[in-house]
Scaffold this motif. Sequence first.
Motif, mmCIF file in Angstrom:
data_model
loop_
_atom_site.group_PDB
_atom_site.id
_atom_site.type_symbol
_atom_site.label_atom_id
_atom_site.label_comp_id
_atom_site.label_asym_id
_atom_site.label_seq_id
_atom_site.Cartn_x
_atom_site.Cartn_y
_atom_site.Cartn_z
ATOM 1 N N THR A 102 -30.801 -8.274 60.133
ATOM 2 C CA THR A 102 -31.557 -8.154 61.379
ATOM 3 C C THR A 102 -32.933 -7.559 61.130
ATOM 4 O O THR A 102 -33.947 -8.037 61.645
ATOM 5 N N ILE A 103 -32.961 -6.505 60.308
ATOM 6 C CA ILE A 103 -34.241 -5.848 60.022
ATOM 7 C C ILE A 103 -35.185 -6.830 59.322
ATOM 8 O O ILE A 103 -36.369 -6.918 59.645
ATOM 9 N N ILE A 104 -34.632 -7.602 58.390
ATOM 10 C CA ILE A 104 -35.456 -8.570 57.656
ATOM 11 C C ILE A 104 -36.000 -9.637 58.605
ATOM 12 O O ILE A 104 -37.177 -9.988 58.569
ATOM 13 N N VAL A 105 -35.128 -10.124 59.489
ATOM 14 C CA VAL A 105 -35.565 -11.151 60.440
ATOM 15 C C VAL A 105 -36.646 -10.588 61.373
ATOM 16 O O VAL A 105 -37.665 -11.217 61.622
ATOM 17 N N LEU A 106 -36.419 -9.364 61.858
ATOM 18 C CA LEU A 106 -37.375 -8.750 62.789
ATOM 19 C C LEU A 106 -38.738 -8.550 62.149
ATOM 20 O O LEU A 106 -39.772 -8.629 62.799
ATOM 21 N N ALA A 107 -38.741 -8.269 60.851
ATOM 22 C CA ALA A 107 -40.007 -8.042 60.167
ATOM 23 C C ALA A 107 -40.751 -9.358 59.955
ATOM 24 O O ALA A 107 -41.886 -9.378 59.515
ATOM 25 N N GLY A 108 -40.079 -10.473 60.287
ATOM 26 C CA GLY A 108 -40.743 -11.773 60.216
ATOM 27 C C GLY A 108 -40.676 -12.411 58.848
ATOM 28 O O GLY A 108 -41.442 -13.306 58.537
ATOM 29 N N PHE A 109 -39.734 -11.959 57.989
ATOM 30 C CA PHE A 109 -39.632 -12.543 56.648
ATOM 31 C C PHE A 109 -38.949 -13.900 56.663
ATOM 32 O O PHE A 109 -39.128 -14.709 55.776
ATOM 33 N N ILE A 110 -38.086 -14.145 57.689
ATOM 34 C CA ILE A 110 -37.427 -15.452 57.766
ATOM 35 C C ILE A 110 -37.910 -16.111 59.044
ATOM 36 O O ILE A 110 -37.384 -15.873 60.127
ATOM 37 N N GLY A 111 -38.944 -16.907 58.952
ATOM 38 C CA GLY A 111 -39.499 -17.536 60.144
ATOM 39 C C GLY A 111 -40.023 -16.479 61.098
ATOM 40 O O GLY A 111 -40.180 -15.320 60.727
ATOM 41 N N LYS A 112 -40.242 -16.855 62.333
ATOM 42 C CA LYS A 112 -40.764 -15.888 63.281
ATOM 43 C C LYS A 112 -39.708 -15.526 64.299
ATOM 44 O O LYS A 112 -38.996 -16.375 64.799
ATOM 45 N N ALA A 113 -39.564 -14.248 64.555
ATOM 46 C CA ALA A 113 -38.605 -13.810 65.547
ATOM 47 C C ALA A 113 -39.338 -13.588 66.861
ATOM 48 O O ALA A 113 -40.143 -12.679 66.973
ATOM 49 N N ASN A 114 -39.083 -14.451 67.827
ATOM 50 C CA ASN A 114 -39.787 -14.327 69.099
ATOM 51 C C ASN A 114 -38.849 -13.985 70.236
ATOM 52 O O ASN A 114 -38.194 -14.863 70.783
ATOM 53 N N PRO A 115 -38.783 -12.711 70.597
ATOM 54 C CA PRO A 115 -37.981 -12.385 71.774
ATOM 55 C C PRO A 115 -38.713 -12.875 73.026
ATOM 56 O O PRO A 115 -39.910 -13.127 72.980
ATOM 57 N N PRO A 116 -37.968 -13.036 74.151
ATOM 58 C CA PRO A 116 -38.647 -13.373 75.400
ATOM 59 C C PRO A 116 -39.766 -12.363 75.660
ATOM 60 O O PRO A 116 -39.603 -11.168 75.397
ATOM 61 N N ALA A 117 -40.916 -12.855 76.152
ATOM 62 C CA ALA A 117 -42.104 -12.007 76.229
ATOM 63 C C ALA A 117 -41.903 -10.756 77.067
ATOM 64 O O ALA A 117 -42.457 -9.704 76.762
ATOM 65 N N ALA A 118 -41.121 -10.865 78.140
ATOM 66 C CA ALA A 118 -40.953 -9.704 79.016
ATOM 67 C C ALA A 118 -39.611 -9.012 78.777
ATOM 68 O O ALA A 118 -39.121 -8.290 79.635
ATOM 69 N N ASP A 119 -39.030 -9.228 77.591
ATOM 70 C CA ASP A 119 -37.745 -8.623 77.258
ATOM 71 C C ASP A 119 -37.880 -7.106 77.240
ATOM 72 O O ASP A 119 -38.730 -6.569 76.541
ATOM 73 N N GLY A 120 -37.047 -6.439 78.018
ATOM 74 C CA GLY A 120 -37.056 -4.983 78.000
ATOM 75 C C GLY A 120 -38.019 -4.352 78.982
ATOM 76 O O GLY A 120 -38.075 -3.135 79.099
ATOM 77 N N ILE A 121 -38.800 -5.159 79.686
ATOM 78 C CA ILE A 121 -39.778 -4.594 80.621
ATOM 79 C C ILE A 121 -39.307 -4.810 82.059
ATOM 80 O O ILE A 121 -39.080 -5.949 82.472
ATOM 81 N N PRO A 122 -39.128 -3.730 82.810
ATOM 82 C CA PRO A 122 -38.705 -3.892 84.204
ATOM 83 C C PRO A 122 -39.766 -4.664 84.990
ATOM 84 O O PRO A 122 -40.955 -4.571 84.689
ATOM 85 N N PHE A 123 -39.303 -5.434 85.977
ATOM 86 C CA PHE A 123 -40.249 -6.228 86.758
ATOM 87 C C PHE A 123 -40.686 -5.453 87.996
ATOM 88 O O PHE A 123 -39.892 -4.994 88.793
ATOM 89 N N GLU A 124 -41.996 -5.306 88.115
ATOM 90 C CA GLU A 124 -42.603 -4.555 89.212
ATOM 91 C C GLU A 124 -43.213 -5.586 90.156
ATOM 92 O O GLU A 124 -44.158 -6.287 89.794
ATOM 93 N N LYS A 125 -42.650 -5.741 91.333
ATOM 94 C CA LYS A 125 -43.198 -6.745 92.259
ATOM 95 C C LYS A 125 -44.463 -6.213 92.921
ATOM 96 O O LYS A 125 -44.481 -5.113 93.452
ATOM 97 N N LYS A 126 -45.545 -6.988 92.801
ATOM 98 C CA LYS A 126 -46.803 -6.565 93.420
ATOM 99 C C LYS A 126 -46.774 -6.907 94.907
ATOM 100 O O LYS A 126 -46.303 -7.972 95.285
ATOM 101 N N ASP A 127 -47.293 -6.005 95.739
ATOM 102 C CA ASP A 127 -47.296 -6.272 97.182
ATOM 103 C C ASP A 127 -48.461 -7.175 97.566
ATOM 104 O O ASP A 127 -49.519 -7.076 97.001
#
Lengths: 340, 296
Positions: free
Chosen positions: B271-296
């Motif tokens: 996992t660490i090797i993959v995350l560091a980008g040594f085997i292709g590119k690891a692309n998590p969803p762009a907003a992974d881990g970020i709470p969604f704040e609805k704008k008024d």
Amino acid sequence: MISVITSLLIGAIFIAAIGQNPLEVYLQLFSQTLGNTYGIGQVLFKATPLILTGLSVAIAFKAGLFNIGAEGQLNIGAFASAWVGFTFVTMPWYILIPLSILAGFIGGALWASIAGVLKAKFGSHEVINTIMLNFIALALVSYLVNNIYPVPATIHTPEISPNAWLQRFDVLTGIFKGSPFNLSFLIALAACLLMYYLLWKTPLGYQINTLGLNKGAAEYSKMNVKKLIMLSMALAGGFAGLGGLNFVNGYKHYLELGFSENAGYIGIAVALIARNNPWGIIIAAIFFGILEYGGLTINTLVPKEIITILQAIVILIMISINHFIAQSRYKKFNAGTANG
Amino acid sequence: MQELPMDEILDIAFLLQTLRITIPYLLPSVGAVFSEKGGVINIALEGILLAGAFCTAVGTFYTGNVLLGIVCGVSAGVLIAYIHSIITITFKANQIVSGIALNIFALGITKFFCKILFNSSSNSARIEGLETLNLPFNPFLLLCIIILAISYITIYRTKFGLRLRAAGENPEAADSLGINVNRIRYAGVLISGALAGLGGAWLAFEQHSFTDGMSAGRGYIALAAMIIGKWNPLGAAAACLLFGFAESFTLQFQNSGIPTQFIQMLPYVLTIIVLAGFIGKANPPAADGIPFEKKD
């Protein structure tokens, strides 16, 4: 405070559900932990590693990094401390003790640096990496204990030289009789002092704070962000690595697999509750120490796992109420601008 | 280096053992894909596996019915996932901390009730296993294949899947198109809870009981497999199969000279090797881990 009280109330429901009187249980918990010097000694003994892992998480937080890896750093550091203790048995105490302490710090720091370097050089996320490193560390220490330095029929390392012992307070002073509370508590306090001095009184601390508050500003003002990330991670690991001294040098005099009892993860809770303040960390760690030792004192009435449940609930409520606090501030701010 | 005993590796029993080991990795791992595609990191999978196993054991013990046991296990998984959703999606709290706290919670509460219900801190009473269903095949294996196919189709070929991915990649855009981002995220996390709960049920049936801490890090390995599989259910399944094979291999060839601890480390190191980008590119969803704040 709110989270602590609410979680005690939720805990009371659990206790009542199995037919015990919550008031009686809590009364016993607090009287047995804080009512005599033995209980206090046990609490402070449990709090010692939590202070260090709490500091570890906090200093990383200050730099805008999330260190979930204190558990692994603690294990590697503890092994390094033990290794020095059982390898250089002939050294006098005034060399062996500092060496063992240093080994713990360096072991933890190096282990955390893997995540720090990966973050700085490849931008890979420290959260996942530190979690992965925890498991690698546990497997590695298990390998070292079982395969490289085995003591037949046990899961611990050879005993360290008495010259590496951090003496217990009951031996030194006669108080806290029977409790394993030992000198490593002073090392934890010194680490708090160091963290306070470093972060609030030195230019380096100023840079780390800036990095944590606004990475863009840190880059713009020509700070070496990569170096700061690596350094903060190493310091975080170093603090966590010292956490092993309490068990290894202060209590059992060997490293036993599973000794850490999730202290690395509880450190996250300690840092959160203390809002990363080193003095707050001491108090929060003592609070968790009361819970941990308190669990053992009420075990005859209620399964001691009630404490594990309480710890989790404290964390969950703690992170949830932040949302409401922020929301009410936002409303006040809006109301203020509307009126003014 | 001694020669690898190929005929033994290709042995059918060995293959089945590999698959059996893979199941409790695969189910939560595919679940993790649903959760993270929607933008929520679910570290609570470890605790969900444990709670799922416990509730399956309790349900099966008291009803004597394996299917009702599974229902209990899956419900427990959904319940913990629901708590995780409320805290991270509605209250916008840190997803990692919430997950870790829920894992601690599951560890405590399963042991707590194990003591009360079974009077033992380490294991439950013996329960019936899947053999009582009298099926000519392993139902979980079949279930895994079906779930895998449905998951892939759902995520990449349905409206729900598109919305889920949108919620994780660009929640603002999804919101502006009238998608209820938070509701979609709830769905993703709840699915992950159900699948991990099912994984827990398998663990309980395999051992014919619940034992303390029996999830043994599988939830984290599932997470690792999902990363190595690059947030794709098929990739995650392949990674799980690899881990299952490695573990099965060490069980079979205890004297192969490879310390078991190194096999244990394998998923995490990869996992660490993959995350560091040594085997292709690891692309998590762009907003992974970020709470969604609805704008008024």
